[in-house]
Structures are given as structure tokens and as C-alpha cells.
Scaffold this motif. Structure first.
Motif, PDB file in Angstrom:
ATOM      1  N   LYS A  69      45.158  22.699  41.544  1.00 19.49           N
ATOM      2  CA  LYS A  69      44.315  23.756  40.935  1.00 19.49           C
ATOM      3  C   LYS A  69      43.449  24.484  41.973  1.00 19.49           C
ATOM      4  N   LEU A  70      43.436  23.963  43.229  1.00 18.83           N
ATOM      5  CA  LEU A  70      42.647  24.608  44.286  1.00 18.83           C
ATOM      6  C   LEU A  70      43.544  25.016  45.456  1.00 18.83           C
ATOM      7  N   LYS A  71      44.819  25.199  45.150  1.00 18.40           N
ATOM      8  CA  LYS A  71      45.822  25.357  46.202  1.00 18.40           C
ATOM      9  C   LYS A  71      45.531  26.509  47.169  1.00 18.40           C
ATOM     10  N   THR A  72      45.255  27.679  46.623  1.00 18.70           N
ATOM     11  CA  THR A  72      44.971  28.845  47.481  1.00 18.70           C
ATOM     12  C   THR A  72      43.827  29.638  46.850  1.00 18.70           C
ATOM     13  N   GLU A  73      43.461  30.723  47.494  1.00 20.37           N
ATOM     14  CA  GLU A  73      42.406  31.597  46.964  1.00 20.37           C
ATOM     15  C   GLU A  73      42.755  32.065  45.556  1.00 20.37           C
ATOM     16  N   THR A  74      44.033  32.237  45.249  1.00 16.58           N
ATOM     17  CA  THR A  74      44.437  32.720  43.924  1.00 16.58           C
ATOM     18  C   THR A  74      43.998  31.735  42.841  1.00 16.58           C
ATOM     19  N   GLU A  75      44.270  30.452  43.043  1.00 15.32           N
ATOM     20  CA  GLU A  75      43.895  29.447  42.036  1.00 15.32           C
ATOM     21  C   GLU A  75      42.364  29.309  41.972  1.00 15.32           C
ATOM     22  N   ILE A  76      41.720  29.275  43.130  1.00 17.49           N
ATOM     23  CA  ILE A  76      40.253  29.077  43.143  1.00 17.49           C
ATOM     24  C   ILE A  76      39.568  30.257  42.456  1.00 17.49           C
ATOM     25  N   SER A  77      40.091  31.450  42.703  1.00 17.33           N
ATOM     26  CA  SER A  77      39.433  32.632  42.127  1.00 17.33           C
ATOM     27  C   SER A  77      39.460  32.588  40.603  1.00 17.33           C
ATOM     28  N   SER A  78      40.520  32.013  40.022  1.00 14.64           N
ATOM     29  CA  SER A  78      40.590  31.970  38.548  1.00 14.64           C
ATOM     30  C   SER A  78      39.532  31.013  37.984  1.00 14.64           C
ATOM     31  N   LEU A  79      38.944  30.153  38.819  1.00 17.71           N
ATOM     32  CA  LEU A  79      37.902  29.246  38.336  1.00 17.71           C
ATOM     33  C   LEU A  79      36.511  29.881  38.400  1.00 17.71           C
ATOM     34  N   PHE A  80      36.395  30.986  39.156  1.00 14.76           N
ATOM     35  CA  PHE A  80      35.071  31.591  39.337  1.00 14.76           C
ATOM     36  C   PHE A  80      34.956  33.016  38.810  1.00 14.76           C
ATOM     37  N   LEU A  81      36.059  33.767  38.864  1.00 14.44           N
ATOM     38  CA  LEU A  81      35.962  35.188  38.518  1.00 14.44           C
ATOM     39  C   LEU A  81      36.540  35.435  37.127  1.00 14.44           C
ATOM     40  N   ASP A  82      36.089  36.534  36.529  1.00 14.08           N
ATOM     41  CA  ASP A  82      36.504  36.890  35.172  1.00 14.08           C
ATOM     42  C   ASP A  82      37.906  37.508  35.233  1.00 14.08           C
ATOM     43  N   THR A  83      38.921  36.664  35.031  1.00 18.17           N
ATOM     44  CA  THR A  83      40.289  37.160  35.188  1.00 18.17           C
ATOM     45  C   THR A  83      40.752  37.942  33.960  1.00 18.17           C
ATOM     46  N   VAL A  84      39.958  37.917  32.874  1.00 15.52           N
ATOM     47  CA  VAL A  84      40.363  38.643  31.662  1.00 15.52           C
ATOM     48  C   VAL A  84      39.981  40.120  31.789  1.00 15.52           C
ATOM     49  N   SER A  85      38.717  40.397  32.136  1.00 14.34           N
ATOM     50  CA  SER A  85      38.276  41.800  32.235  1.00 14.34           C
ATOM     51  C   SER A  85      38.715  42.447  33.542  1.00 14.34           C
ATOM     52  N   ALA A  86      38.932  41.626  34.570  1.00 10.23           N
ATOM     53  CA  ALA A  86      39.231  42.209  35.892  1.00 10.23           C
ATOM     54  C   ALA A  86      40.706  42.560  36.019  1.00 10.23           C
ATOM     55  N   ASN A  88      44.108  42.673  38.604  1.00 11.98           N
ATOM     56  CA  ASN A  88      44.576  41.809  39.693  1.00 11.98           C
ATOM     57  C   ASN A  88      45.571  42.571  40.546  1.00 11.98           C
ATOM     58  N   HIS A  89      45.419  42.406  41.848  1.00 12.95           N
ATOM     59  CA  HIS A  89      46.359  43.026  42.778  1.00 12.95           C
ATOM     60  C   HIS A  89      46.665  42.001  43.855  1.00 12.95           C
ATOM     61  N   LYS A  90      47.945  41.951  44.265  1.00 17.76           N
ATOM     62  CA  LYS A  90      48.299  40.855  45.182  1.00 17.76           C
ATOM     63  C   LYS A  90      47.589  40.949  46.536  1.00 17.76           C
ATOM     64  N   LYS A  91      47.181  42.150  46.944  1.00 19.04           N
ATOM     65  CA  LYS A  91      46.465  42.257  48.226  1.00 19.04           C
ATOM     66  C   LYS A  91      44.944  42.209  48.062  1.00 19.04           C
ATOM     67  N   LEU A  92      44.460  42.509  46.846  1.00 18.81           N
ATOM     68  CA  LEU A  92      43.006  42.584  46.633  1.00 18.81           C
ATOM     69  C   LEU A  92      42.445  41.371  45.900  1.00 18.81           C
ATOM     70  N   GLY A  93      43.309  40.652  45.170  1.00 20.34           N
ATOM     71  CA  GLY A  93      42.830  39.564  44.312  1.00 20.34           C
ATOM     72  C   GLY A  93      42.317  40.143  43.008  1.00 20.34           C
ATOM     73  N   ASN A  94      41.405  39.405  42.342  1.00 18.53           N
ATOM     74  CA  ASN A  94      40.806  39.911  41.091  1.00 18.53           C
ATOM     75  C   ASN A  94      39.690  40.882  41.432  1.00 18.53           C
ATOM     76  N   TYR A  95      39.669  42.013  40.746  1.00 19.86           N
ATOM     77  CA  TYR A  95      38.619  42.983  41.074  1.00 19.86           C
ATOM     78  C   TYR A  95      38.292  43.874  39.884  1.00 19.86           C
ATOM     79  N   PHE A  96      37.073  44.416  39.895  1.00 17.58           N
ATOM     80  CA  PHE A  96      36.665  45.394  38.867  1.00 17.58           C
ATOM     81  C   PHE A  96      36.929  46.809  39.373  1.00 17.58           C
ATOM     82  N   ASN A  97      36.318  47.137  40.522  1.00 16.69           N
ATOM     83  CA  ASN A  97      36.448  48.507  41.049  1.00 16.69           C
ATOM     84  C   ASN A  97      36.462  48.516  42.569  1.00 16.69           C
ATOM     85  N   THR A  98      36.997  49.613  43.113  1.00 13.68           N
ATOM     86  CA  THR A  98      36.964  49.801  44.571  1.00 13.68           C
ATOM     87  C   THR A  98      36.205  51.110  44.869  1.00 13.68           C
TER      88      THR A  98
END
Ligand SMILES: Cc1cc2nc3c(=O)[nH]c(=O)nc-3n(C[C@H](O)[C@H](O)[C@H](O)COP(=O)(O)OP(=O)(O)OC[C@H]3O[C@@H](n4cnc5c(N)ncnc54)[C@H](O)[C@@H]3O)c2cc1C
Ligand code: SF4
Ligand code: SF4
Length: 453
Positions: A69-86, A88-98
């Protein structure tokens, strides 16, 4: 025989440590502490008998044996960031705005657009946190800069500017849980990853660390980088009273900045334009080995990620502009409020523009990583998110030369500590690298033109 702490055996001995120091806080026996190595980086060294509880490695960003569950930044980010409202982009990760932009108040005293300093100030003013943990001029001997805990706007203003110098969270991290208020931390991506892993290990830290400001990072530099630039600026003394890595030239473009130092003897500034010392970033000079095995370009685990807008039209403005990724609603709200209050000058940019602003980093760190892994003789490496990629021969040569240049620069400086000798000894390999890189750029230009036909 004395048992070696897991983090020392599986990370430090593989030359994969970036010096965050968080392992030292998690060592129950207190048998590791941070110290300088022979290449001018901070690493944990063993000072007593290890109980082999493996606590240290569980918070290391370069742990080669993470839980699923902590394998890479992708898994860790799902434990901290709001993956529902945000998004996702494979180069940016989870994000709201740029965005791209700057703080009207802090821009000129900062390295880029001053958004790191602005956000830190707002977090304090709005009492979202009571303390900011960031990097300032050091009071410690043998360190020009170090992490500190500050609680006032004045302290935050003094912390502005990027320091390309090894720093560690060793001394401040242990104090967080005993502070009488919540904190925000400014850090490069691998430090933010270590903080997230520490928050998982210790729920008190999850409560206390309310916000993280990610500083987009193309690699950390050994302290030799500062020693070299100091000599190039004409200073032989190591008694320095101030160091500025990013002196802006507002009559020129954003990349045309200078390095400057002052000594304790006088208030005169000794400075040198960075363009006159050649390419210090693309060549790998003075860079940590671990950075060649890191695929988190955009600080994917932070609440907000900040970098330099190395794209037109922003790059033409010598006052400096940030590229920004918001990853939580709070981060986005801070920016929107700043825009409304006329404290910020920011505009949305397409995610492709953000990626373009870090093009060199994405190409080197992600596209060429599988080749570097193949080249390396690493026994242990954390899981990476890159797919194997066939590289053209010239790109393979560039990768090999960068790897050699990186290591040569560290050993050559350790042996000479003399900028003139260093330049002479590094000249042949830097020349080869420059020529092949020029060829690669030319080839890419021709291919791009042909694609447009
Ligand atoms: C090692 C390193 C490599 C970088 N590589 C890139 C890159 O490849 N591409 C890119 O776009 N940007 C890179 N940056 C980030 C860039 O230089 C700016 O720091 C960033 O754009 C923030 O600018 P600002 O004006 O908002 O920051 P400021 O308002 O000037 O504030 C800077 C903040 O960073 C903190 N800080 C300073 N030094 C460090 C440090 N070593 N570690 C952690 N925090 C620190 C300060 O305490 C302060 O809070 C790098 C930064 C570092 C430290
Ligand atoms: S990267 Fe951080 S946690 Fe890992 S060994 Fe180095 S100091 Fe310790
Ligand atoms: S490139 Fe990656 S590993 Fe290297 S210092 Fe930056 S975030 Fe850490």
C-alpha cells in the motif's frame, strides 16, 4: 559482530540517501545520526548497537522493501490526497489546478515568484498552523543552511530563497509532536515522501503536520557545489556571512541569475553569473546519486508544488515566476483568495505547459530511468513507476556520460578543492557531453520540423 541498521545497509551503502534525516528520529536505540560523507552530502552514520527493529527503513523514501500500500508515490498519494475531487495525470499525480504566477509582495526577495513564502505567511496569518518548518541560514558550525522551526511572519520572510545545499530534518523532526501547535513543512519531493511515511507510522504526526509545500526538485547538490561557486566568485575564505544562489537580473531573462557570497570580513558582494560557469544542472555536476533513481518530478505528495516557470512568456521576465500545482482544496483556496485580494498575480496554465516547464527533468528522470537502472549495479532499489524504454544510441551515450560526470565531479573536488584544477580536470568529459548533447538537440529539432511537414 555489530549489526548494521537496515537503512544504512540497504540505502546508504547503495549511495541512495538524500539526507532527509527522518530515519534518525525513528531509531528507538538512537544509534544513527547525520554527518557529512566524503562526497559532501549528509548521511546517517552508525554510532552504537542496532536492535534490528527496522524502524529506520520504514520511513525512508528509498526503502527497497515497502509494503504494497506504500509501494510508490501513487499509492501513498491516495492515502493523503483527495482522489475523488482531484484530477489525475501520470506525470503530475493527483491535482486540482495548475497555474503560473507570483506574489506581489514576496517575488523580488524570493528565488522564483515567491509563492512558497506567500503560502507560508498565509498559513500563519490564518492560523491554519502555528509553525513553519523551512530552511534558513544556519547557526550551526559546518553548515551554511539548516532546517528550523519558525512561528512569525518575520521568520518566514527571512527564509525565502532556494538553497542548493545539503540540509536535513534530523534536529527538527523529533520536536514536532511536542510543539504547542500544528505545523507546515517546506521540502523537496523525497523529503515530503519521508514525511508522509512518518505520518503513516506515527498518527500524532498526521494530526500535527497540517500542510506541506513541495519544492519541485531536479536533484540535490553536494556542499562541494557551494565551495566551487564560492571560489569561482573570487572568494578563497570559507568564513562566509551570506550566500545567495539566485540573484535576479531584472534586465535579463529568469535563467540569467547570479550566485553571490559575502565574507565575514566585509560587506562586499562577490558574485558570478551562473551562465559563465557552464551547465551545472543538465550535466549532473555535484549531484547526489539517488537523484538519478527518483521519478517524482513534481512533488506529488505535497499539498502544493512549486517550481520555476521555465516556459515562455514567463521565462523572459527576470523577476521570476512560479509554476504551481495545487493538490488539495485548501491549497487552491489560498491561491484563489490571494488572487481576489490582489496579493497574487496568477493565471491558470494547461497541464501540458507545466510538463513543458520541467521538460529536461521529465526526460532525464522518467524517460531514461529504466536505462540507468539497467546500467547500475544496484542490489536494492525501491519500486519505480517507469516502463522499460528503448533509447536511441546518442541518448544512451548522454546518460553514460552524465553518470560519469556526476561521480567524477565529486571525486575530483574531494581531491583538489581547487576550482582552477577542477575545471581543467573536468574539461575533457564536459566537452564530450556538450558535443553529444548538441548533436541530440540538433537531431530533435530536425525530427520536430519533419513531423510538422
Ligand atoms: C535542490 C533544489 C532543486 C530544485 N530544482 C528545481 C527544478 O529542477 N525545477 C524547478 O522548476 N524548480 C526547482 N527548484 C525549486 C525552485 O528553485 C524554487 O525553490 C521554487 O520555484 C520555489 O520558489 P519560490 O520563489 O516560491 O520560493 P521562495 O519564496 O524563495 O521560498 C523558498 C522556500 O524554500 C525553502 N528552501 C530553500 N532551500 C531549500 C532546500 N534545499 N530544501 C527544502 N526547502 C528549501 C525556503 O526555506 C523557503 O521556504 C529546486 C529547488 C531546490 C532546493
Ligand atoms: S534518505 Fe532519509 S530516511 Fe533514507 S537513509 Fe537517507 S536520511 Fe535516512
Ligand atoms: S531529485 Fe528526487 S531524490 Fe533527488 S533530491 Fe530531488 S526529490 Fe530527492
Amino acid at each position: 559482530m555489530r549489526q548494521i541498521p537496515s537503512v544504512v545497509k540497504h540505502v546508504v551503502h547503495q549511495d541512495l540517501c538524500t539526507g532527509c534525516g527522518i530515519c534518525t528520529s525513528f531509531c528507538n536505540e538512537k544509534v544513527i545520526k547525520m554527518d557529512w560523507n566524503s562526497q559532501g552530502f549528509l548521511i546517517p552514520v552508525q554510532s552504537g548497537t542496532c536492535s534490528q527493529d527496522n524502524n529506520c527503513i520504514s520511513v525512508c523514501p528509498f526503502n527497497p522493501f515497502p509494503e504494497e500500500k506504500l509501494k510508490t508515490e501513487t499509492e501513498i498519494s491516495s492515502l493523503f490526497l483527495d482522489t475523488v475531487s482531484a484530477s489525475n495525470h501520470k506525470k503530475l499525480g493527483n491535482y486540482f489546478n495548475t497555474y503560473a504566477g507570483y506574489s506581489i509582495e514576496h517575488r523580488m526577495k524570493s528565488s522564483s515568484g515567491g509563492i512558497a513564502t506567500y503560502v507560508s505567511k498565509i498559513l500563519l496569518e490564518k492560523k491554519i498552523v502555528k509553525y513553519i518548518i523551512n530552511v534558513v541560514e544556519s547557526k550551526e558550525q559546518n553548515h551554511h543552511f539548516s532546517y528550523t522551526i519558525g512561528g512569525s511572519i518575520e521568520e518566514v520572510s527571512k527564509s525565502a530563497k532556494t538553497r542548493y545545499y545539503p540540509v536535513t530534518l534530523e534536529n527538527v523532526f523529533e520536536k514536532i509532536t511536542s510543539l504547542d501547535g500544528d505545523v507546515a513543512i517546506v521540502g523537496i519531493p523525497c523529503f515530503i515522501k519521508a514525511i508522509r511515511l512518518a505520518q503513516i507510522k506515527n498518527p500524532d504526526l498526521r494530526d500535527k503536520i497540517k500542510f506541506t509545500i513541495g519544492i519541485i526538485c531536479g536533484g540535490i547538490k553536494s556542499k562541494f557545489f557551494t565551495e566551487y561557486l564560492t571560489q569561482k566568485a573570487g572568494v578563497s575564505s570559507n568564513k562566509l556571512s551570506s550566500i545567495d544562489y539566485r540573484i535576479k537580473d531584472i534586465s535579463s531573462h529568469a535563467g540569467d541569475y547570479s550566485f553571490g557570497v559575502k565574507t565575514t570580513n566585509s560587506n562586499d558582494l562577490h558574485d558570478i553569473k551562473m551562465r559563465t560557469v557552464g551547465d551545472m544542472w543538465g550535466t549532473g555536476l555535484f549531484k547526489a546519486n539517488a537523484c538519478d533513481f527518483c521519478d517524482d518530478v513534481s512533488a506529488e505528495l505535497a499539498d502544493i508544488s512549486l517550481g520555476d516557470a521555465w516556459i515562455r512568456p514567463f521565462v523572459n521576465d527576470g523577476q521570476g515566476t512560479n509554476v504551481i500545482i495545487t493538490r488539495t482544496s485548501l491549497a487552491d483556496q489560498i491561491l484563489q483568495d490571494g488572487l481576489k485580494n490582489d496579493e497574487l498575480h496568477i493565471e491558470p496554465i494547461q497541464k501540458e505547459e507545466f510538463i513543458k516547464s520541467q521538460k529536461g527533468s521529465y526526460t532525464h528522470r522518467q524517460d531514461c530511468l529504466s536505462y540507468r537502472i539497467k546500467l547500475s549495479d544496484l542490489k536494492y532499489l525501491p519500486p519505480k513507476r517507469v516502463k522499460s524504454k528503448v533509447l536511441p544510441p546518442d541518448v544512451k551515450i548522454i546518460q553514460k556520460l552524465r553518470r560519469q560526470t556526476r561521480l567524477n565531479s565529486l571525486t575530483t573536488w574531494a581531491n583538489t578543492h581547487d576550482a582552477e584544477k577542477f575545471d581543467a580536470m573536468m574539461k575533457p568529459s564536459l566537452r564530450k557531453l556538450r558535443l553529444i548533447t548538441k548533436f541530440n538537440h540538433y537531431k530533435r529539432g530536425v525530427v520536430d520540423k519533419l513531423k510538422k511537414l
